[in-house]
Design a protein around this motif. Sequence first.
Motif, mmCIF file in Angstrom:
data_model
loop_
_atom_site.group_PDB
_atom_site.id
_atom_site.type_symbol
_atom_site.label_atom_id
_atom_site.label_comp_id
_atom_site.label_asym_id
_atom_site.label_seq_id
_atom_site.Cartn_x
_atom_site.Cartn_y
_atom_site.Cartn_z
ATOM 1 N N PHE A 162 18.967 19.314 42.448
ATOM 2 C CA PHE A 162 19.725 17.965 42.523
ATOM 3 C C PHE A 162 21.124 18.193 43.483
ATOM 4 O O PHE A 162 21.273 17.576 44.308
ATOM 5 N N GLY A 163 21.543 19.256 43.523
ATOM 6 C CA GLY A 163 22.734 19.781 44.282
ATOM 7 C C GLY A 163 22.557 19.568 45.692
ATOM 8 O O GLY A 163 23.053 19.242 46.462
ATOM 9 N N ILE A 164 21.336 20.360 45.872
ATOM 10 C CA ILE A 164 20.905 20.551 47.315
ATOM 11 C C ILE A 164 20.704 19.087 47.914
ATOM 12 O O ILE A 164 21.204 18.581 49.053
ATOM 13 N N TRP A 165 20.063 18.193 47.162
ATOM 14 C CA TRP A 165 19.687 16.850 47.551
ATOM 15 C C TRP A 165 21.046 16.066 47.674
ATOM 16 O O TRP A 165 20.867 15.339 48.869
ATOM 17 N N SER A 166 21.924 16.196 46.962
ATOM 18 C CA SER A 166 23.183 15.435 47.149
ATOM 19 C C SER A 166 24.175 15.917 48.164
ATOM 20 O O SER A 166 24.905 15.094 48.634
ATOM 21 N N SER A 167 23.874 17.161 48.521
ATOM 22 C CA SER A 167 24.780 17.840 49.427
ATOM 23 C C SER A 167 24.552 17.487 50.989
ATOM 24 O O SER A 167 25.232 17.456 51.742
ATOM 25 N N LEU A 168 23.393 16.656 51.191
ATOM 26 C CA LEU A 168 22.951 16.756 52.397
ATOM 27 C C LEU A 168 23.831 15.827 53.353
ATOM 28 O O LEU A 168 24.132 15.815 54.593
ATOM 29 N N GLY A 169 23.943 14.495 52.865
ATOM 30 C CA GLY A 169 24.542 13.324 53.558
ATOM 31 C C GLY A 169 25.922 13.673 54.223
ATOM 32 O O GLY A 169 25.945 13.421 55.310
ATOM 33 N N ILE B 113 30.675 24.765 60.964
ATOM 34 C CA ILE B 113 29.755 25.288 59.946
ATOM 35 C C ILE B 113 30.645 26.006 59.065
ATOM 36 O O ILE B 113 30.306 26.003 57.892
ATOM 37 N N THR B 114 31.741 26.915 59.420
ATOM 38 C CA THR B 114 32.909 27.383 58.403
ATOM 39 C C THR B 114 33.295 26.418 57.446
ATOM 40 O O THR B 114 33.630 26.692 56.273
ATOM 41 N N PHE B 115 33.870 25.285 58.226
ATOM 42 C CA PHE B 115 34.596 24.384 57.479
ATOM 43 C C PHE B 115 33.512 23.926 56.089
ATOM 44 O O PHE B 115 34.121 23.765 55.256
ATOM 45 N N LEU B 116 32.409 23.543 56.669
ATOM 46 C CA LEU B 116 31.532 23.023 55.658
ATOM 47 C C LEU B 116 31.357 23.986 54.513
ATOM 48 O O LEU B 116 30.973 23.713 53.325
ATOM 49 N N LEU B 117 30.959 25.379 55.019
ATOM 50 C CA LEU B 117 30.784 26.327 54.038
ATOM 51 C C LEU B 117 31.725 26.280 52.838
ATOM 52 O O LEU B 117 31.668 26.176 51.690
ATOM 53 N N THR B 118 33.353 26.248 53.410
ATOM 54 C CA THR B 118 34.016 26.202 52.597
ATOM 55 C C THR B 118 34.291 24.929 51.648
ATOM 56 O O THR B 118 34.274 25.062 50.350
ATOM 57 N N VAL B 119 34.088 23.827 52.248
ATOM 58 C CA VAL B 119 34.056 22.401 51.315
ATOM 59 C C VAL B 119 32.902 22.408 50.320
ATOM 60 O O VAL B 119 33.202 22.323 48.958
ATOM 61 N N ASN B 120 31.675 23.030 50.845
ATOM 62 C CA ASN B 120 30.704 23.086 49.791
ATOM 63 C C ASN B 120 30.828 23.898 48.627
ATOM 64 O O ASN B 120 30.464 23.606 47.574
#
Lengths: 287, 271
Positions: free
Chosen positions: A156-163, A207-214
């Motif tokens: 569920f987490g992977i599916w939700s994180s895509l957008g 990508i680094t920014f997204l890694l942190t936020v995620n």
Amino acid sequence: MRKSLKAWFLLSPALIIIILFNLLPLARTVFLSFQSSSLNNSHFIGLENYITVLTDSRFHQAIYNTAIYALAVVPIGLIISLIIAAILYDFKKFQVVFEVIFFMPYIISTVAKGSIFRLLLNEDYGIINNILGWFNIMPINFLDDPEIALLTIIIFGIWSSLGFNIVILLSGLRNLNSQYYKMASVCGANKFQQFWLITLPQLLPIITFLLTVNCINSFRIYTEVYTIFNGKAGIGYSAITAVYYIYDKFYVVNRYGEGMAAAVILFMLILIFTIIQNLILRKLTRR
Amino acid sequence: MQSKIWAITAYIFITLMTLITLFPFVYMAFVSFMTYEELISLKLIPSGFDLSNYKEVLGQASFVRYFLNTVYTATLSTLATLCTTILATFAFVKLNFPGKKILLMILVCLLMVPYEVLVFCNYLTIAQWGLMNTYTGLILPSTASVFYIFYLNSFLKMMSVTYYERARVVGASDLEFIVKILIPLSKPGICTVALLSFIDGWNSFLWPMLITNDSNMRLLSDGLSAFSMQTDRDFPLQMTATTITTIPIVIFYFIFRNQIISSVVNTGIKN
């Protein structure tokens, strides 16, 4: 003098709310974590709450689940999003249409998405098990098997994180320097080489920014667990997460002190993570 | 030849991912028209568009009331956030005062505290003030936001200072300056704050769940969650309730889709 008085006057509405609902609760969280758990007759008990929490096997489970969730969802979600964004970027015509489609789940409440997934993942009449059946895979008990509960949350987490990832990556791709690509195609580099050698290095800050936020978002998951398992943390707390643990201690069993001690520990973990990540980012940008 | 294979693989992948993204919502809408028997026979498409599930859901739980509660609280907290944020931003960007640097530093630190760490003590505060099950209790903590102050700050810093000085020379008061110059100039930034804070308010779950136990005060998210727990395995009814709660925000999304996406991108990149 008059100017500074005016400034404080204009700031006051925001500051009063921020003090009451950001600063004071933070202080109170720390304060309560050193107090015995009952609210009416509480007294200072030192580190006792911290010891209780740190030796609680359920807390270990919660931290373990949260860590595994982050380790699985963040990289897998990011890689899938990167592939989608890279393909969409080549679509000239329907790029925006697909962007709107892929982003839609982001604005829908986690409770609604979780309710839908509770049906999709049902053992007997969920569509996902039905599709797995086409490939002769036995029905998986996503919702009532303690061994699988964490996997369920991860899917569920992977599916939700895509957008969110796709939209941010697409905006990064649009800002890339197109000069390099002209040179690359002159040199005869194929699409895959171009992506690996030109696109990816340029996207590294994003990508680094997204890694942190995620990662930080993964440390905070709670609603996902609550809705997928319909008000529980899976059978026998098998899918418990850090925030769910705090919620359970605080709201369900009313052990405020222990709940707040867990909150302080979680905050510290997030803080340490953010600092390490900042150091890495600084190194990356310096180069 | 090789690039053709790549292109076809890419198309197949995108089609598959689009299906995976959209299917849950389409299925949700379809199941809302199904009977329980149709659902367990694993039909994908309902035999007809029968509205009896909707009648039953609306009869069992007051989703209309939850909807109005949500519109009311999300709108009010958005408007309040806009006011506090614009005033604070004006003070930070246009005025110099002692303590400004320290204040900004404290706010940066507060930005790092996760919401989930604060929410439980905020619940204690609201409970002690006797504001449980009130709109005030639901709205009050979300009437100012450190995050949006910083966002609008970074947005307005790019605006030239001379505007303010020129306005002062002409004799405009601060309020006139804010209304006539600052707000029009920072319109995109303000739109971003408004949209994101409205969506946040619309989808908030943990806060209303803690603050309300009177079912009349529920918002859509915690209303849906409570309804799901009451109906346990009656999936057609649950999907009907889910459809009712998601349709307004989906419509809102399609109206403002471009603004919403660019808002998310802007606030994302800025941080």
